[in-house]
Design a protein around this motif. Structure first.
Motif: not given
Length: 253
Positions: A26-37
């Motif tokens: 998703a990041a490579k496709a341009g999205a900003k990512i909220a990483l949850v864990g």
């Protein structure tokens, strides 16, 4: 693919395995990512990988079994990035074993981290996506729920199967608001699958022989890229479905 430019994706269980693979794609496709864990160090590893690609991500430590943690993660994502366009419900505690060995605690943890967390997060992002004119929700399930031999998989399979009607209901109720909801059932080279292979070598060998494409998927290349493709405008008429990303093994008909 760059159709996720300026979009925001919140992905649970994104410190490793399938969740991390989806986050990278998703990041490579341009999205900003909220990483949850739950494990901050693993989330930081994923963030570094994303930033090395030139992407942007935030790390949000949370236990998906706790509603307050989920709300805080959603609120922080909106505060940082302005909204949420893609939700991936991936994190899951897995209750495996024969029925007479499954404790109440393990089974409840499976439901709390699976269908209950899925429902909670879908409800939290619904008004955000509605205001933004739509979005895509992915709920991860498993072909373990439709095995012909359910021995040792009854608890896990029932937990994962409970997510499918939630997907269908959300797709039906929110489709008019531009929100698409899909279940995906992946096989991928995740730490959990590797652990299972190591501890069940004979069963694993027989299992892999039933995959028509003859291999287990890559977390990013096969699962992550497929999820990104399913977000594309060209897939805008697809919702409420179960998508097996498993090399042709399972039959959800």
């Amino acid at each position: 693919m760059d159709h996720l430019n300026d979009k925001v994706a919140l992905i649970t269980g994104s410190g490793q395995g399938v969740g991390q693979g989806i986050a990278l794609a998703a990041a490579k496709a341009g999205a900003k990512i909220a990483l949850v864990g739950r494990t901050a160090s693993k989330l930081e590893d994923s963030r570094k990988l994303i930033e090395d690609l030139g992407g942007e991500a935030i790390c949000l430590s949370a236990n998906v079994k706790f509603g307050d943690d989920l709300k805080a993660a959603v609120d922080r994502t909106v505060e940082k990035f302005g909204g949420i366009d893609v939700l991936v419900n991936n994190a899951q505690e897995v209750p495996l074993g024969p029925l007479d060995k499954i404790s109440d605690e393990a089974y409840l943890a499976g439901f709390e981290s699976g269908p209950l967390a899925t429902l909670r997060l879908m409800k939290l992002v619904h008004p955000i996506m509605k205001e933004r004119g739509g979005g895509v929700i992915f709920n991860l399930i498993s072909s373990a729920g439709i095995r012909w031999d359910m021995a040792n998989y009854g608890a896990y399979g029932s937990v994962k199967q409970a997510i499918r009607p939630l997907t269908r209901a959300a797709a039906s109720e929110w489709g008019g608001e531009g929100i698409r909801v899909l279940s995906i059932a992946p096989h991928a080279k995740s730490p959990s699958l590797n652990y299972w292979i190591e501890n069940n070598p004979e069963e694993a060998e027989a299992f892999f022989r039933t995959i028509p494409l003859g291999r287990v998927g890559e977390c990013e290349g096969d699962i992550g890229q497929a999820v990104v493709s399913l977000c594309a405008p060209e897939m805008g008429y697809l919702t409420g479905a179960t998508i097996p990303l498993d090399g042709g093994q399972a039959n959800f008909d």
